[in-house]
Design an enzyme around this catalytic site. Structure first.
Site, PDB file in Angstrom:
ATOM      1  N   LYS A 134     -12.065   6.511   1.757  1.00 32.10           N
ATOM      2  CA  LYS A 134     -12.650   5.693   2.825  1.00 32.10           C
ATOM      3  C   LYS A 134     -14.156   5.691   2.623  1.00 32.10           C
ATOM      4  O   LYS A 134     -14.787   6.753   2.554  1.00 32.10           O
ATOM      5  CB  LYS A 134     -12.317   6.287   4.199  1.00 32.10           C
ATOM      6  N   LYS A 236      -0.275  -3.640   6.610  1.00 32.50           N
ATOM      7  CA  LYS A 236      -0.038  -2.575   7.585  1.00 32.50           C
ATOM      8  C   LYS A 236       0.931  -3.133   8.621  1.00 32.50           C
ATOM      9  O   LYS A 236       0.516  -3.805   9.575  1.00 32.50           O
ATOM     10  CB  LYS A 236      -1.363  -2.145   8.215  1.00 32.50           C
TER      11      LYS A 236
END
EC number: 4.2.1.113
Length: 323
Positions: A134, A236
């Site tokens: 990230k 997702k």
């Protein structure tokens, strides 16, 4: 005869899980259980704060409305709320025997913490070395240096990076400046580096760093198409919608030569095991992005293989609605 039950869960998160603007203290949602003609199916409905358009309360209300109709023999339309549409579609797929049991429990490990410890862990990984970092939470220069160190130290490593649209074009360029051009082809993709898709496409063109669409996949009017510098779309399901919608996106991506990556929205072990089954079924050649199990302090009903974390049982959950 049809019966349906909606269970409510609330599981404590590990300290330090921050989503955009808030600390997430608990993971809240529902398990939906459908039964018909001796068959049963389950699904998880768990909107993610800061990312889902619906709240847990709204999801619960929409789920109950759908279940009331289904229980009476109707075939209700998909919910307009993505988490509800996904969870119910999983329950229906299990009920109808359409969700295969085989699963892909490989994970692209999420890299955080001490870089020296990470390097040891990554070097010791067996099989295909794919990991995720990230970025965009700290200075872009720092992110570039960390990525460069990992790629330099682990020669067979491929990295997936996720910036969540957090950079201006100038900051994205600052990141790229610190990544050796010789290593850039081992960045499998960088998810949405810039605040607009046009900036992200230009960044990919100018730096040779491949990008992937994540948030854009859920934008109204998004079309899957081959574009220079784009190698993948990230799906997702909790944020996207029903299994049918996910299948449609995956098929469209594969048809234009893009990779489709099934990725977690911090589901419980219950939801993650279903995502692992979906990944094995629909994207068997791609390692899914499911390394979020340990962000929650307890598993839920279904265990993730090999995990020793405690499990919250079904009889510990409150019943939110029952037919």
């Amino acid at each position: 005869m049809r019966t349906a039950t909606l269970y409510r869960f609330r599981l404590p998160m590990e300290a330090g899980v921050i989503l955009r603007y808030q600390r997430l203290k608990t993971r809240d949602g529902f398990l939906v259980h459908l039964q018909e003609n001796g068959q049963q199916g389950w699904g998880e409905i768990a909107p993610l704060p800061e990312f889902s358009k619906e709240t847990v309360e709204q999801a619960g209300e929409a789920a109950v409305a759908w279940l009331r109709l289904w229980h009476l023999g109707a075939e209700p339309d998909e919910s307009e709320l993505p988490s509800v549409a996904f969870g119910i579609s999983c329950a229906l797929a299990e009920l109808q025997g359409n969700l295969p049991e085989e699963a892909d429990y490989r994970k692209a490990p999420l890299c955080n913490g001490d870089p020296d410890e990470l390097i040891v862990r990554l070097n010791n990984m067996s099989g295909q070395k794919v990991a995720k970092v990230k970025i965009g939470l700290y200075e872009a220069v720092r992110d570039g240096m960390v990525v460069n160190v990992l790629l330099e130290a682990v020669p067979d490593l491929s990295l997936r990076l996720d910036a969540n649209r957090s950079w201006s074009r100038a900051k994205a360029d600052s990141f790229a400046k610190y990544v050796n051009p010789d290593y850039r082809n081992r960045i499998a993709f960088l998810e949405e580096p810039c605040q607009t898709s046009q900036q992200s496409l230009a960044f990919a063109r100018d730096t040779g760093i491949a990008i992937a669409w994540d948030e854009s996949v859920r934008d109204e009017g998004f079309n899957v198409e081959a574009q220079a510098g784009v190698t993948a779309i990230v799906i997702k399901p909790t944020l996207t919608g029903s299994l049918a919608r996910c299948c449609q996106l995956i098929s469209a991506a594969h048809n234009v030569g893009l990779e489709a990556v099934i990725s977690s929205s911090i589901e419980t072990s219950f939801g993650l095991t279903q995502l692992a089954r979906i990944a094995h079924w629909l994207t068997p050649a791609t390692i899914p992005g499911l390394d979020t199990l340990e962000l929650i302090q307890s598993q839920l009903v279904r265990r993730w293989p090999g995990s020793t974390m405690p499990v919250t049982r079904l009889d510990e959950l409150a019943i939110a609605w029952r037919s």
